[in-house]
Design a protein around this motif. Structure first.
Motif, mmCIF file in Angstrom:
data_model
loop_
_atom_site.group_PDB
_atom_site.id
_atom_site.type_symbol
_atom_site.label_atom_id
_atom_site.label_comp_id
_atom_site.label_asym_id
_atom_site.label_seq_id
_atom_site.Cartn_x
_atom_site.Cartn_y
_atom_site.Cartn_z
ATOM 1 N N LEU A 197 0.827 -1.207 0.000
ATOM 2 C CA LEU A 197 0.000 0.000 0.000
ATOM 3 C C LEU A 197 0.862 1.259 0.000
ATOM 4 O O LEU A 197 0.555 2.232 -0.697
ATOM 5 N N LEU A 198 1.946 1.255 0.772
ATOM 6 C CA LEU A 198 2.845 2.412 0.791
ATOM 7 C C LEU A 198 3.486 2.626 -0.582
ATOM 8 O O LEU A 198 3.591 3.764 -1.062
ATOM 9 N N THR A 199 3.883 1.533 -1.234
ATOM 10 C CA THR A 199 4.491 1.635 -2.558
ATOM 11 C C THR A 199 3.482 2.172 -3.565
ATOM 12 O O THR A 199 3.792 3.071 -4.360
ATOM 13 N N THR A 200 2.263 1.643 -3.516
ATOM 14 C CA THR A 200 1.210 2.106 -4.427
ATOM 15 C C THR A 200 0.890 3.572 -4.166
ATOM 16 O O THR A 200 0.770 4.370 -5.109
ATOM 17 N N GLU A 254 3.590 10.372 -6.658
ATOM 18 C CA GLU A 254 4.577 10.846 -7.628
ATOM 19 C C GLU A 254 3.913 11.156 -8.964
ATOM 20 O O GLU A 254 4.220 12.163 -9.600
ATOM 21 N N ASP A 255 2.989 10.289 -9.375
ATOM 22 C CA ASP A 255 2.268 10.507 -10.621
ATOM 23 C C ASP A 255 1.442 11.792 -10.534
ATOM 24 O O ASP A 255 1.405 12.601 -11.466
ATOM 25 N N SER A 256 0.802 11.982 -9.398
ATOM 26 C CA SER A 256 -0.013 13.179 -9.186
ATOM 27 C C SER A 256 0.862 14.428 -9.224
ATOM 28 O O SER A 256 0.500 15.438 -9.844
ATOM 29 N N LEU A 257 2.011 14.364 -8.570
ATOM 30 C CA LEU A 257 2.925 15.516 -8.576
ATOM 31 C C LEU A 257 3.467 15.786 -9.978
ATOM 32 O O LEU A 257 3.667 16.947 -10.355
ATOM 33 N N ALA A 258 3.696 14.724 -10.731
ATOM 34 C CA ALA A 258 4.195 14.901 -12.099
ATOM 35 C C ALA A 258 3.143 15.569 -12.976
ATOM 36 O O ALA A 258 3.471 16.314 -13.906
#
Length: 190
Positions: free
Chosen positions: A52-55, A61-65
């Motif tokens: 869950l932490l990895t997901t 990260e995707d959201s920030l990108a």
């Protein structure tokens, strides 16, 4: 039967311990941490937690990108709304101007303007004829100019007559229809 229940609910190694050993075990934090870490359910929960932490990290990260693109899109959308608002305002202003223009230039005004054009074309034709008669213009020049001038005269004259018909129809809509009906020849005498 109660011993059977106890054996199902207690881990195998701890059934043999007496009360004082269990108390001692509870007070030893290192030992308890080791027992918990070795427990299968705890290990499954740890694996689930790590997944869950990895997901969650990947999604963050995707959201920030995507944030710069989102912010840029918001700015572009706001700009498009401003443009739309300006265009709508301009459109309403032009509509008002057009309505005012239409009111100023009614059918009668247009008819008067065309009458003036007819009079100018007639005067121009007469001037050309006078110049030709006096010998100030050659035959070729006269024919080209005179034809063009007369053509304009007849076009404007036809437009004036058509506008007069339209104006009369607007003033007396029933009479013009009856007049046209009376002009239609009957087809039955052959």
């Amino acid at each position: 039967m109660s011993n059977l229940m106890e054996s199902n609910t207690c881990p195998d190694g701890y059934r043999a311990l007496n009360t004082s050993e269990l108390r001692e075990l509870l007070q030893n934090d290192d030992k308890m941490d080791q027992i918990i870490r070795l427990n299968e359910k705890f290990q499954e929960l740890q694996v689930d937690r790590e997944m869950l932490l990895t997901t969650n990290r990947s999604l963050a990260e995707d959201s920030l990108a995507r944030r710069p693109r989102l912010c840029n899109g918001k700015l572009q959308l706001a700009e498009k709304y401003r443009e739309l608002s300006n265009l709508a305002t301009t459109c309403w202003e032009k509509q008002s101007q057009l309505e005012a223009h239409v009111q100023r230039h009614s059918l009668q005004t247009a008819q008067n303007l065309l009458q003036e054009e007819v009079a100018r074309a007639e005067e121009h034709s007469e001037e050309l004829l006078e110049k030709f008669m006096e010998g100030n213009v050659s035959l070729d020049q006269f024919l080209g100019s005179f034809q063009s001038s007369r053509k304009m005269y007849h076009i404007r004259r036809a437009q004036v007559e058509k506008m007069q018909e339209v104006a009369q129809e607007k003033r007396q809509p029933g009479k013009t229809k009856r007049a046209e009906e009376s002009k239609v020849p009957e087809v039955g005498g052959m």
